[in-house]
Write a protein that holds these residues in place. Structure first.
Motif, mmCIF file in Angstrom:
data_model
loop_
_atom_site.group_PDB
_atom_site.id
_atom_site.type_symbol
_atom_site.label_atom_id
_atom_site.label_comp_id
_atom_site.label_asym_id
_atom_site.label_seq_id
_atom_site.Cartn_x
_atom_site.Cartn_y
_atom_site.Cartn_z
ATOM 1 N N VAL A 1 -9.341 -17.408 -18.700
ATOM 2 C CA VAL A 1 -10.425 -16.628 -19.301
ATOM 3 C C VAL A 1 -10.879 -15.493 -18.388
ATOM 4 O O VAL A 1 -11.033 -14.349 -18.830
ATOM 5 N N ILE A 2 -11.102 -15.799 -17.114
ATOM 6 C CA ILE A 2 -11.594 -14.800 -16.162
ATOM 7 C C ILE A 2 -10.818 -14.944 -14.856
ATOM 8 O O ILE A 2 -10.578 -16.060 -14.377
ATOM 9 N N SER A 3 -10.458 -13.811 -14.285
ATOM 10 C CA SER A 3 -9.756 -13.776 -13.007
ATOM 11 C C SER A 3 -10.561 -12.932 -12.023
ATOM 12 O O SER A 3 -11.016 -11.841 -12.368
ATOM 13 N N LEU A 4 -10.723 -13.447 -10.806
ATOM 14 C CA LEU A 4 -11.436 -12.715 -9.751
ATOM 15 C C LEU A 4 -10.546 -12.683 -8.515
ATOM 16 O O LEU A 4 -10.115 -13.732 -8.024
ATOM 17 N N THR A 5 -10.262 -11.482 -8.024
ATOM 18 C CA THR A 5 -9.332 -11.299 -6.907
ATOM 19 C C THR A 5 -10.007 -10.540 -5.776
ATOM 20 O O THR A 5 -10.720 -9.565 -6.015
ATOM 21 N N CYS A 6 -9.764 -11.013 -4.551
ATOM 22 C CA CYS A 6 -10.118 -10.242 -3.355
ATOM 23 C C CYS A 6 -8.849 -9.507 -2.939
ATOM 24 O O CYS A 6 -7.907 -10.109 -2.425
ATOM 25 N N GLN A 7 -8.823 -8.234 -3.201
ATOM 26 C CA GLN A 7 -7.599 -7.445 -3.024
ATOM 27 C C GLN A 7 -7.578 -6.761 -1.666
ATOM 28 O O GLN A 7 -8.518 -6.066 -1.275
ATOM 29 N N ASP A 8 -6.475 -6.960 -0.936
ATOM 30 C CA ASP A 8 -6.300 -6.305 0.365
ATOM 31 C C ASP A 8 -6.029 -4.826 0.167
ATOM 32 O O ASP A 8 -5.441 -4.422 -0.853
ATOM 33 N N PRO A 9 -6.423 -3.982 1.114
ATOM 34 C CA PRO A 9 -6.136 -2.545 0.990
ATOM 35 C C PRO A 9 -4.638 -2.300 1.101
ATOM 36 O O PRO A 9 -3.918 -3.026 1.795
ATOM 37 N N ASP A 10 -4.162 -1.277 0.403
ATOM 38 C CA ASP A 10 -2.732 -0.976 0.477
ATOM 39 C C ASP A 10 -2.410 -0.241 1.773
ATOM 40 O O ASP A 10 -3.289 0.104 2.562
ATOM 41 N N ALA A 11 -1.126 -0.008 1.975
ATOM 42 C CA ALA A 11 -0.674 0.586 3.230
ATOM 43 C C ALA A 11 -1.166 2.013 3.411
ATOM 44 O O ALA A 11 -1.238 2.513 4.545
ATOM 45 N N PHE A 12 -1.509 2.683 2.319
ATOM 46 C CA PHE A 12 -1.942 4.082 2.416
ATOM 47 C C PHE A 12 -3.444 4.211 2.678
ATOM 48 O O PHE A 12 -3.939 5.319 2.866
ATOM 49 N N ALA A 13 -4.153 3.098 2.667
ATOM 50 C CA ALA A 13 -5.606 3.155 2.851
ATOM 51 C C ALA A 13 -6.004 3.426 4.292
ATOM 52 O O ALA A 13 -7.119 3.863 4.558
ATOM 53 N N GLY A 14 -5.124 3.140 5.217
ATOM 54 C CA GLY A 14 -5.441 3.386 6.622
ATOM 55 C C GLY A 14 -6.024 2.166 7.296
ATOM 56 O O GLY A 14 -6.463 1.206 6.652
ATOM 57 N N GLU A 15 -6.048 2.196 8.607
ATOM 58 C CA GLU A 15 -6.555 1.065 9.382
ATOM 59 C C GLU A 15 -8.063 0.905 9.180
ATOM 60 O O GLU A 15 -8.811 1.875 9.172
ATOM 61 N N GLY A 16 -8.487 -0.331 9.016
ATOM 62 C CA GLY A 16 -9.906 -0.612 8.838
ATOM 63 C C GLY A 16 -10.421 -0.395 7.437
ATOM 64 O O GLY A 16 -11.628 -0.490 7.212
ATOM 65 N N ALA A 17 -9.535 -0.104 6.476
ATOM 66 C CA ALA A 17 -9.975 0.090 5.089
ATOM 67 C C ALA A 17 -10.528 -1.222 4.537
ATOM 68 O O ALA A 17 -9.999 -2.298 4.824
ATOM 69 N N PRO A 18 -11.594 -1.175 3.745
ATOM 70 C CA PRO A 18 -12.203 -2.413 3.242
ATOM 71 C C PRO A 18 -11.397 -3.043 2.107
ATOM 72 O O PRO A 18 -10.635 -2.372 1.418
ATOM 73 N N LYS A 19 -11.603 -4.320 1.927
ATOM 74 C CA LYS A 19 -11.036 -5.015 0.772
ATOM 75 C C LYS A 19 -11.903 -4.696 -0.451
ATOM 76 O O LYS A 19 -13.013 -4.187 -0.333
ATOM 77 N N ALA A 20 -11.388 -5.040 -1.601
ATOM 78 C CA ALA A 20 -12.122 -4.793 -2.850
ATOM 79 C C ALA A 20 -12.007 -6.005 -3.763
ATOM 80 O O ALA A 20 -11.059 -6.791 -3.664
ATOM 81 N N LEU A 21 -12.980 -6.150 -4.643
ATOM 82 C CA LEU A 21 -12.969 -7.215 -5.637
ATOM 83 C C LEU A 21 -12.456 -6.654 -6.962
ATOM 84 O O LEU A 21 -12.774 -5.526 -7.337
ATOM 85 N N VAL A 22 -11.664 -7.470 -7.661
ATOM 86 C CA VAL A 22 -11.111 -7.072 -8.955
ATOM 87 C C VAL A 22 -11.372 -8.204 -9.951
ATOM 88 O O VAL A 22 -10.983 -9.347 -9.705
ATOM 89 N N LEU A 23 -12.042 -7.880 -11.048
ATOM 90 C CA LEU A 23 -12.335 -8.862 -12.085
ATOM 91 C C LEU A 23 -11.595 -8.475 -13.359
ATOM 92 O O LEU A 23 -11.581 -7.311 -13.749
ATOM 93 N N SER A 24 -10.997 -9.477 -14.021
ATOM 94 C CA SER A 24 -10.243 -9.232 -15.254
ATOM 95 C C SER A 24 -10.581 -10.310 -16.283
ATOM 96 O O SER A 24 -10.923 -11.433 -15.924
#
Length: 216
Positions: free
Chosen positions: A79-102
């Motif tokens: 029914v609901i998915s919640l993800t803590c998504q790691d930054p991709d390689a292009f985000a740079g060092e120290g880029a924050p993680k993000a939450l994704v809800l579906s």
């Protein structure tokens, strides 16, 4: 002139509510009043919100990039998915993680946001429709109002997309995932100190604080 008065007399009597007889002696029927529906078209009722309450449980799930939990109904539907998504390689060092809800969505109109309603407050997430998957998803910052509502809410979690509202029980797994996705407190303090020590105008020249991914 007399003929005109003779013809007009029955009409005047009808207007006054009197019974008028025809030449044969039968009473003429009084004209029926104009129905209200004939004067103006009836307004169509506004569509009602569809509320669906699910019983089930939260569990860990596989994720291609980060950590993910899913609420599965008793019938086996995700029914609901919640993800803590790691930054991709292009985000740079120290880029924050993000939450994704579906969550699933099959509406005719593309929604612009996902609404979150909890006991700790409400939040809104910018929405994106995944037509092939029949779902709607939204990415938001770990320090946004939506994230705070998820982390601190108790009881029911309401996820609203358009006129469709899903109601599921929240869980400690939700709060744990949000907290784990946030940057360490040391990094937050360091970021605040750097902002305070920066010369006036330097932040504005450099474009300001980094934009948060999909925050509301």
């Amino acid at each position: 002139m007399k003929e005109f008065l003779i013809l007009a007399a029955p009409l005047a009597l009808v207007a006054c509510g009197a019974d008028v007889t025809q030449a044969s002696g039968d009473a003429m029927p009084a004209p029926s009043p104009i129905a209200a529906s004939d004067k103006a078209e009836k307004a169509e009722p506004a569509p009602e919100k569809q509320v669906t309450q699910f019983a089930g449980s939260w569990s860990d799930a596989e994720a291609t990039n980060g950590q993910r939990i899913v609420f599965t109904s008793e019938s086996g539907e995700d029914v609901i998915s919640l993800t803590c998504q790691d930054p991709d390689a292009f985000a740079g060092e120290g880029a924050p993680k993000a939450l994704v809800l579906s969550r699933p969505y099959e509406g005719d109109e593309a929604p612009t946001q996902i609404g979150l309603l909890t006991s700790a407050g409400n939040g809104a997430i910018q929405a994106r429709v995944l037509e092939e998957e029949g779902a709607v998803t939204g990415m938001f910052d770990t320090r946004s109002q939506a994230a705070r509502s998820l982390a601190n809410g108790r009881g029911d979690l309401r996820v609203v997309v358009g006129l469709s509202e899903y109601v599921v029980p929240t869980d400690a797994k939700v709060a744990s995932l949000v907290e784990a996705c946030r940057p360490p407190i040391e990094d937050v303090v360091k970021e605040l100190n750097a902002a305070e020590d920066a010369p006036d105008g330097e932040e504005a020249e450099s474009g300001g604080a980094p934009e948060t991914p999909g925050g509301s």
